[in-house]
Enzyme design. Structure first.
Site, mmCIF file in Angstrom:
data_model
loop_
_atom_site.group_PDB
_atom_site.id
_atom_site.type_symbol
_atom_site.label_atom_id
_atom_site.label_comp_id
_atom_site.label_asym_id
_atom_site.label_seq_id
_atom_site.Cartn_x
_atom_site.Cartn_y
_atom_site.Cartn_z
ATOM 1 N N ALA A 94 39.395 32.981 41.208
ATOM 2 C CA ALA A 94 37.941 32.890 41.358
ATOM 3 C C ALA A 94 37.193 33.574 40.225
ATOM 4 O O ALA A 94 36.029 33.270 39.985
ATOM 5 C CB ALA A 94 37.516 33.499 42.694
ATOM 6 N N LYS A 95 37.840 34.526 39.557
ATOM 7 C CA LYS A 95 37.249 35.255 38.425
ATOM 8 C C LYS A 95 35.875 35.819 38.774
ATOM 9 O O LYS A 95 34.930 35.733 37.995
ATOM 10 C CB LYS A 95 37.190 34.369 37.184
ATOM 11 N N ARG A 96 35.777 36.428 39.936
ATOM 12 C CA ARG A 96 34.500 36.958 40.398
ATOM 13 C C ARG A 96 34.123 38.228 39.638
ATOM 14 O O ARG A 96 34.984 39.001 39.220
ATOM 15 C CB ARG A 96 34.557 37.276 41.889
#
Length: 272
Positions: A94-96
């Site tokens: 998700a690379k949040r």
């Protein structure tokens, strides 16, 4: 079991450092599934069943599901992996990266809605943006460090106190952030010299390594740069080369063949 315990067990049980990325592009699905209801889940399920004994992890990319309004199929898929193939960790890619209050909800999404075993996050907003994920002690938090895309150098190679920024991220993860042993780092296969430098900095911390297959990373250089003393320490991801090995009815068998070849190529260099 914690994420790191599951990962270590999968490395040994399946004799594998291969992670299969689940990036279901609706324009590339097998012709037999085109237009079918639940096609994304059906496609990913077939890939999972065909490769589960060859991998150390699966990595669904959240955008491929959200863009198709297929969040329910992502939930269904992760539940299916846990039920049908217990012990194989699922990394939600998700690379949040956001402030603490928003990050709390992203952590809820990853770990309570989707029930992922680990999630990828960006360190750009600092440690407090990662703390909500670390509040789940059994889950993994995998931090972007030296990414596989060419443009990553625009920021990750900026010099700070005489060091490139990606090295400072690795040092912070080792010295300050990874207090609970939950962290891993993302380091791209397209940059084997940087993989070796990160490994030197972080010791045995797990590395998620995208960039082999369609992105052109060299497997031999990657494995030799990133392996730990026992020949593990990595989740080497391949997505498109495995997922789209065929668009015909044999797509799952074709995916298995590519996954098997990739695992065996990786294993050739683990201890040599």
């Amino acid at each position: 079991m914690t994420f790191t315990e599951q990962l270590a067990a999968a490395w040994q049980r399946n004799d594998s450092l291969l992670c299969v990325g689940l990036d279901p592009d609706p324009h590339k699905l097998p012709l037999s599934l085109t237009g079918a209801g639940g096609a994304i889940f059906s496609f990913c399920r077939e890939i999972v069943d065909a490769t589960a004994d060859l991998v150390c992890a699966f990595k669904p990319q959240i955008a491929y599901f959200h863009s198709q309004r297929a969040e329910d199929q992502l939930e269904q898929l992760i539940h299916y992996i846990h039920d049908a193939h217990p012990g194989i960790p699922v990394i939600l890619d998700a690379k949040r990266g956001d402030i603490g209050s928003t990050a709390e909800h992203y952590a809820l999404e990853a770990f309570e809605r989707y029930k992922a075993d680990a999630v990828t996050v960006s360190p750009y907003m600092g440690f407090d943006s990662m703390q909500p994920y670390l509040a789940y002690p059994e889950r993994g938090v995998i931090v972007l460090c030296r990414t596989s895309n060419p443009g990553g150098s625009d920021v990750q190679f900026l010099q700070v106190d005489g060091k490139p920024l990606y090295q400072l991220v690795a040092e912070a993860a080792r010295e300050r952030w990874n207090t609970t042993g939950q962290m891993g780092l993302v380091v791209g296969a397209t940059f084997p010299n940087e993989i070796a430098r990160v490994r030197q900095i972080v010791g045995d911390m797990p590395l998620l390594i995208p960039g082999i297959g369609a992105q052109g990373g060299d497997i031999e250089a990657t494995v030799k740069a990133g392996r730990t003393a026992d020949g593990t320490g990595m989740m080497i991801n391949s997505s498109r080369a495995i997922l789209y090995a065929s668009r015909e009815k044999d797509f799952a068998a074709a995916a298995r063949n590519v996954a098997l070849q990739t695992r065996e190529t990786i294993n050739r260099y683990r201890h040599g």
